[in-house]
Design an enzyme around this catalytic site. Structure first.
Site, PDB file in Angstrom:
ATOM      1  N   ASP A  36       7.287  -0.536  -2.235  1.00  0.00           N
ATOM      2  CA  ASP A  36       6.592   0.549  -2.392  1.00  0.00           C
ATOM      3  C   ASP A  36       6.527   1.485  -1.386  1.00  0.00           C
ATOM      4  O   ASP A  36       7.775   2.038  -0.822  1.00  0.00           O
ATOM      5  CB  ASP A  36       5.396   0.007  -3.021  1.00  0.00           C
ATOM      6  CG  ASP A  36       4.032   0.954  -3.494  1.00  0.00           C
ATOM      7  OD1 ASP A  36       4.326   1.527  -4.657  1.00  0.00           O
ATOM      8  OD2 ASP A  36       3.450   1.604  -2.666  1.00  0.00           O
ATOM      9  N   PHE A  93       3.284   2.535 -11.489  1.00  0.00           N
ATOM     10  CA  PHE A  93       2.764   1.212 -11.355  1.00  0.00           C
ATOM     11  C   PHE A  93       3.379   0.383 -12.703  1.00  0.00           C
ATOM     12  O   PHE A  93       2.904   0.530 -13.511  1.00  0.00           O
ATOM     13  CB  PHE A  93       1.138   1.198 -11.124  1.00  0.00           C
ATOM     14  CG  PHE A  93       0.790   0.022 -10.810  1.00  0.00           C
ATOM     15  CD1 PHE A  93       0.718  -0.665  -9.492  1.00  0.00           C
ATOM     16  CD2 PHE A  93       0.380  -1.199 -11.729  1.00  0.00           C
ATOM     17  CE1 PHE A  93       0.239  -1.880  -9.144  1.00  0.00           C
ATOM     18  CE2 PHE A  93       0.009  -2.551 -11.270  1.00  0.00           C
ATOM     19  CZ  PHE A  93      -0.113  -2.798 -10.042  1.00  0.00           C
ATOM     20  N   GLU A 137      11.953  -9.902  -2.324  1.00  0.00           N
ATOM     21  CA  GLU A 137      10.977  -9.260  -2.756  1.00  0.00           C
ATOM     22  C   GLU A 137      10.804  -8.600  -4.174  1.00  0.00           C
ATOM     23  O   GLU A 137      12.115  -8.640  -4.680  1.00  0.00           O
ATOM     24  CB  GLU A 137      10.780  -8.047  -1.782  1.00  0.00           C
ATOM     25  CG  GLU A 137       9.911  -6.858  -2.041  1.00  0.00           C
ATOM     26  CD  GLU A 137       8.456  -7.493  -1.684  1.00  0.00           C
ATOM     27  OE1 GLU A 137       8.061  -8.465  -2.176  1.00  0.00           O
ATOM     28  OE2 GLU A 137       7.667  -6.699  -1.008  1.00  0.00           O
ATOM     29  N   ASP A 138       9.874  -8.428  -4.860  1.00  0.00           N
ATOM     30  CA  ASP A 138       9.880  -7.985  -6.032  1.00  0.00           C
ATOM     31  C   ASP A 138       9.941  -6.624  -6.301  1.00  0.00           C
ATOM     32  O   ASP A 138      10.847  -6.067  -7.029  1.00  0.00           O
ATOM     33  CB  ASP A 138       8.569  -8.398  -6.832  1.00  0.00           C
ATOM     34  CG  ASP A 138       7.230  -8.033  -6.010  1.00  0.00           C
ATOM     35  OD1 ASP A 138       7.482  -7.822  -5.132  1.00  0.00           O
ATOM     36  OD2 ASP A 138       6.202  -8.428  -6.583  1.00  0.00           O
ATOM     37  N   ARG A 189       1.773 -11.491 -14.622  1.00  0.00           N
ATOM     38  CA  ARG A 189       2.888 -11.928 -13.707  1.00  0.00           C
ATOM     39  C   ARG A 189       3.774 -12.657 -14.903  1.00  0.00           C
ATOM     40  O   ARG A 189       4.975 -12.724 -14.722  1.00  0.00           O
ATOM     41  CB  ARG A 189       2.332 -12.759 -12.739  1.00  0.00           C
ATOM     42  CG  ARG A 189       1.789 -12.074 -11.383  1.00  0.00           C
ATOM     43  CD  ARG A 189       1.701 -13.036 -10.118  1.00  0.00           C
ATOM     44  NE  ARG A 189       0.625 -12.751  -9.191  1.00  0.00           N
ATOM     45  CZ  ARG A 189       1.058 -11.703  -8.459  1.00  0.00           C
ATOM     46  NH1 ARG A 189       2.054 -11.391  -8.376  1.00  0.00           N
ATOM     47  NH2 ARG A 189       0.021 -11.582  -7.605  1.00  0.00           N
TER      48      ARG A 189
HETATM   49  P1  IMP Z   1       4.491  -2.380   0.060  1.00  0.00           P
HETATM   50  O1  IMP Z   1       4.122  -3.170   1.213  1.00  0.00           O
HETATM   51  O2  IMP Z   1       3.796  -0.797  -0.145  1.00  0.00           O
HETATM   52  O3  IMP Z   1       6.163  -1.795   0.132  1.00  0.00           O
HETATM   53  O4  IMP Z   1       4.303  -2.818  -1.263  1.00  0.00           O
HETATM   54  C1  IMP Z   1       5.028  -4.111  -1.851  1.00  0.00           C
HETATM   55  C2  IMP Z   1       4.134  -5.122  -2.540  1.00  0.00           C
HETATM   56  O5  IMP Z   1       3.318  -4.365  -3.246  1.00  0.00           O
HETATM   57  C3  IMP Z   1       4.927  -5.940  -3.316  1.00  0.00           C
HETATM   58  O6  IMP Z   1       5.441  -7.159  -3.046  1.00  0.00           O
HETATM   59  C4  IMP Z   1       3.999  -5.988  -4.612  1.00  0.00           C
HETATM   60  O7  IMP Z   1       3.249  -7.201  -4.487  1.00  0.00           O
HETATM   61  C5  IMP Z   1       3.175  -4.881  -4.347  1.00  0.00           C
HETATM   62  N1  IMP Z   1       3.470  -3.780  -5.410  1.00  0.00           N
HETATM   63  C6  IMP Z   1       3.928  -2.430  -5.241  1.00  0.00           C
HETATM   64  N2  IMP Z   1       4.308  -1.854  -6.436  1.00  0.00           N
HETATM   65  C7  IMP Z   1       3.642  -2.425  -7.293  1.00  0.00           C
HETATM   66  C8  IMP Z   1       3.649  -2.150  -8.798  1.00  0.00           C
HETATM   67  O8  IMP Z   1       4.031  -1.317  -9.340  1.00  0.00           O
HETATM   68  N3  IMP Z   1       3.335  -3.073  -9.453  1.00  0.00           N
HETATM   69  C9  IMP Z   1       2.725  -4.369  -8.956  1.00  0.00           C
HETATM   70  N4  IMP Z   1       2.676  -4.641  -7.734  1.00  0.00           N
HETATM   71  C10 IMP Z   1       3.361  -3.818  -6.643  1.00  0.00           C
END
Ligand code: IMP
Length: 191
Positions: free
Chosen positions: A115, A164, A111-112, A177
């Site tokens: 959040d 962010f 995963e990148d 990206r």
């Molecule tokens: P989660 O499901 O809330 O943990 O969100 C994870 C996904 O949200 C990641 O795979 C990203 O695609 C996107 N994401 C979360 N934070 C960021 C950010 O700061 N910048 C860009 N994409 C984000």
């Protein structure tokens, strides 16, 4: 770099309609990737690994990480998005193409950024149904203060504040990206 990402003399960058400032350099990213790869090579030595890359954000991290791993690996992809075009998680998950049978496999989710943790939690729930041998998670970045529940991420490059970020695979409104470093929002967030 393309015409949508303009670096100004004060090193600020414009992505779509917002301004970002430098945050994590290419060299720092390289170190983070090597550190994570070293730990995975140690912990999963001898395993046959199915790497599950979460598109689109993890594509660049995964392509660097995978080339540093030394065990036999099958690479699979799934697409999950919880952000839409904004800078806060919608909390709902649009998961696409996750039909990979990982029964009995050592699964490494790549995963990148984590959040709220919704993406990872939903994926783990789904994959667990196949009864894999193990599931481990590698994420380049994590925002622990935003996790909606306690979450174990086996390999994290860096924990960051709930800001962010964009670049190195991560987008803002589908742009940015391709940036080879990571930039953070320099304005007050307006969701
Ligand atoms: P989660 O499901 O809330 O943990 O969100 C994870 C996904 O949200 C990641 O795979 C990203 O695609 C996107 N994401 C979360 N934070 C960021 C950010 O700061 N910048 C860009 N994409 C984000």
């Amino acid at each position: 770099m393309n015409e949508n990402s303009i670096i100004s003399p004060d090193h600020m960058i414009r992505v779509h309609d917002r301004t970002f400032r430098p945050f994590i350099t290419r060299d720092e990213i390289r170190e983070m990737v090597h550190e994570i790869a070293g730990r995975i090579n140690h912990d999963l030595a001898g395993e046959e690994v199915t790497a599950l890359v979460i598109l689109k954000g993890a594509m660049i991290f995964a392509s660097d990480l995978l080339r540093c791993l030394s065990m036999p690996i099958t690479v699979e992809f799934c697409k999950a998005s919880s952000y839409g075009n904004g800078i806060t998680s919608t909390g709902s998950l649009d998961m696409d193409g996750l039909f990979v049978d990982v029964t009995g496999k050592s699964v490494l989710i790549i995963e990148d950024i984590v959040d709220t943790g919704t993406t990872i939690r939903e994926l783990i729930k789904h994959i667990s149904g196949f009864q894999p041998k193990s599931i481990t998670v590698a994420s380049l970045l994590s925002k622990p203060s935003v996790h909606s529940e306690t979450l174990t991420i086996d390999y994290v490059g860096r924990e960051i504040a709930p800001d962010f970020v964009v670049g190195y695979g991560m987008d803002y409104a589908s742009q940015g990206r391709q940036l080879d470093a990571i930039w953070v929002l320099a304005e007050d967030p307006i969701a």
